[in-house]
Design a protein around this motif. Sequence first.
Motif, PDB file in Angstrom:
ATOM      1  N   UNK A   3     -65.954 -39.826  35.624  1.00 34.38           N
ATOM      2  CA  UNK A   3     -64.985 -39.293  35.288  1.00 34.38           C
ATOM      3  C   UNK A   3     -63.698 -38.245  35.850  1.00 34.38           C
ATOM      4  N   UNK A   4     -64.636 -38.336  37.272  1.00 33.97           N
ATOM      5  CA  UNK A   4     -63.931 -37.196  38.003  1.00 33.97           C
ATOM      6  C   UNK A   4     -62.683 -38.343  39.107  1.00 33.97           C
ATOM      7  N   UNK A   5     -63.080 -39.240  39.056  1.00 36.24           N
ATOM      8  CA  UNK A   5     -61.890 -40.413  39.323  1.00 36.24           C
ATOM      9  C   UNK A   5     -61.073 -40.684  38.394  1.00 36.24           C
ATOM     10  N   UNK A   6     -61.497 -41.094  37.124  1.00 33.18           N
ATOM     11  CA  UNK A   6     -60.309 -41.215  36.188  1.00 33.18           C
ATOM     12  C   UNK A   6     -59.410 -40.024  36.616  1.00 33.18           C
ATOM     13  N   UNK A   7     -60.320 -39.312  36.262  1.00 35.06           N
ATOM     14  CA  UNK A   7     -59.630 -37.790  35.889  1.00 35.06           C
ATOM     15  C   UNK A   7     -58.376 -38.091  36.980  1.00 35.06           C
ATOM     16  N   UNK A   8     -58.279 -37.794  38.186  1.00 35.50           N
ATOM     17  CA  UNK A   8     -57.972 -37.349  39.137  1.00 35.50           C
ATOM     18  C   UNK A   8     -56.733 -38.323  39.072  1.00 35.50           C
ATOM     19  N   UNK A   9     -56.973 -39.847  38.759  1.00 38.19           N
ATOM     20  CA  UNK A   9     -55.439 -40.786  38.973  1.00 38.19           C
ATOM     21  C   UNK A   9     -55.155 -40.219  37.834  1.00 38.19           C
ATOM     22  N   UNK A  10     -55.033 -39.806  36.345  1.00 39.46           N
ATOM     23  CA  UNK A  10     -54.361 -39.636  35.676  1.00 39.46           C
ATOM     24  C   UNK A  10     -53.415 -38.658  36.395  1.00 39.46           C
ATOM     25  N   UNK A  11     -53.879 -37.379  36.486  1.00 40.80           N
ATOM     26  CA  UNK A  11     -53.271 -36.571  37.124  1.00 40.80           C
ATOM     27  C   UNK A  11     -52.303 -36.720  38.281  1.00 40.80           C
ATOM     28  N   UNK A  12     -52.698 -37.899  39.209  1.00 40.31           N
ATOM     29  CA  UNK A  12     -51.618 -37.737  39.929  1.00 40.31           C
ATOM     30  C   UNK A  12     -50.859 -38.992  39.463  1.00 40.31           C
ATOM     31  N   UNK A  13     -50.874 -39.862  37.886  1.00 46.01           N
ATOM     32  CA  UNK A  13     -49.885 -40.694  37.332  1.00 46.01           C
ATOM     33  C   UNK A  13     -48.699 -39.253  37.023  1.00 46.01           C
ATOM     34  N   UNK A  14     -49.784 -38.244  36.006  1.00 42.03           N
ATOM     35  CA  UNK A  14     -48.710 -37.499  35.295  1.00 42.03           C
ATOM     36  C   UNK A  14     -47.808 -36.435  36.451  1.00 42.03           C
ATOM     37  N   UNK A  15     -47.956 -36.099  37.853  1.00 48.22           N
ATOM     38  CA  UNK A  15     -47.003 -35.198  38.653  1.00 48.22           C
ATOM     39  C   UNK A  15     -45.742 -36.008  39.137  1.00 48.22           C
ATOM     40  N   UNK A  16     -46.416 -37.171  39.647  1.00 44.48           N
ATOM     41  CA  UNK A  16     -45.895 -38.267  39.711  1.00 44.48           C
ATOM     42  C   UNK A  16     -44.603 -38.222  38.692  1.00 44.48           C
ATOM     43  N   UNK A  17     -44.576 -38.843  37.712  1.00 46.96           N
ATOM     44  CA  UNK A  17     -44.282 -38.321  36.789  1.00 46.96           C
ATOM     45  C   UNK A  17     -43.033 -37.043  36.562  1.00 46.96           C
ATOM     46  N   UNK A  18     -43.867 -36.023  35.994  1.00 52.47           N
ATOM     47  CA  UNK A  18     -43.000 -34.283  36.348  1.00 52.47           C
ATOM     48  C   UNK A  18     -42.252 -34.950  37.611  1.00 52.47           C
ATOM     49  N   UNK A  19     -42.472 -35.199  38.773  1.00 52.07           N
ATOM     50  CA  UNK A  19     -42.307 -34.982  39.997  1.00 52.07           C
ATOM     51  C   UNK A  19     -40.997 -35.695  39.577  1.00 52.07           C
ATOM     52  N   UNK A  20     -40.640 -36.870  40.393  1.00 48.11           N
ATOM     53  CA  UNK A  20     -39.474 -38.095  39.935  1.00 48.11           C
ATOM     54  C   UNK A  20     -38.241 -37.341  38.056  1.00 48.11           C
TER      55      UNK A  20
END
Length: 319
Positions: free
Chosen positions: A168-185
Amino acid sequence: MNNDFFQIIVALAVLLMGALIGGRLAMLCRIPRVTGYLLAGLVVGPSFTNIFGLPHLVTHFALGELRIISDVALALILMNIGGQLRTENLRRWKHRIYLFSAGEAITTGLLVGLAVFCVNQFVLQTLVAPLSLLQTSTLFAVFTGIIGIATAPAATLMVIREYEADGPVTNALLTLVGLNNLISAVTFAIACQLLISTDGSMTSLAYQLSLPLLLGCALGFLAPVWAQRLELSSEHKILLLGSVTMAVAVSRAIELQPLLTCMALGMVLANSSPRWHRLVKSLSEIDYPLYVVFFVLAGATLHIETLSHIGLLGVAYVL
């Protein structure tokens, strides 16, 4: 033998063997192999050899020609990160994942932006003509803050794969990475269009944001339809490689950055294809060498001589 071809093939051989040695040394030092790949690329790169007067085994020309490998590798990584934005992941965390992402993005952006603003406004007082000191500091703060929000997807994904982390921690981390990069882009594109571009019209902004998403969605819907007719693992590999390469090629052709295109491709493909896990598993059997070359090239293209110029602004940003 053609001299240009000879430079490219020698550079590729040196980079791969350097990565092998660097990865092994990193394991002995109990640090992620990604660090070893980056350092290996740094050591064999032209910037390092220039400083120490060593012969160039990897030339600037060869690095430029090998960039296509980096583009494909990064496209695969972004597709994987986009694939983490599956509805099942978002539904599992409900509104909390958005609060985590917003909290991380806002806090990081504000801290980085304020640090850079204060250093330039009150210490360095660097001016960019024809802007005033306040305008220059504000632009520095806005763009460094937005860049700071982005989480390096390549390094994160590689470290997770190396340690075979899952849960669950790894899945949450990767989801956050996706959201953060989307926000940044998205915010970076908006800031560029409104603050720098001479054509700051909403039409141009809509083109820069919507077209990559539409292109990624189109490819993301076509790939699952084709995948339903493919049974062999080798065909799954070809399908994904072909899809991301097409995404990069079309994006470059119409002068768009492929980041959003590849993320949208992965997001739509993961949510629309019942074979997503099989596709990714098939791809994971062959994609590692591409990622290795990506990191070694990243180290080799680093300009060491410019590090002395980052000064207090660079220190403030990193801290």
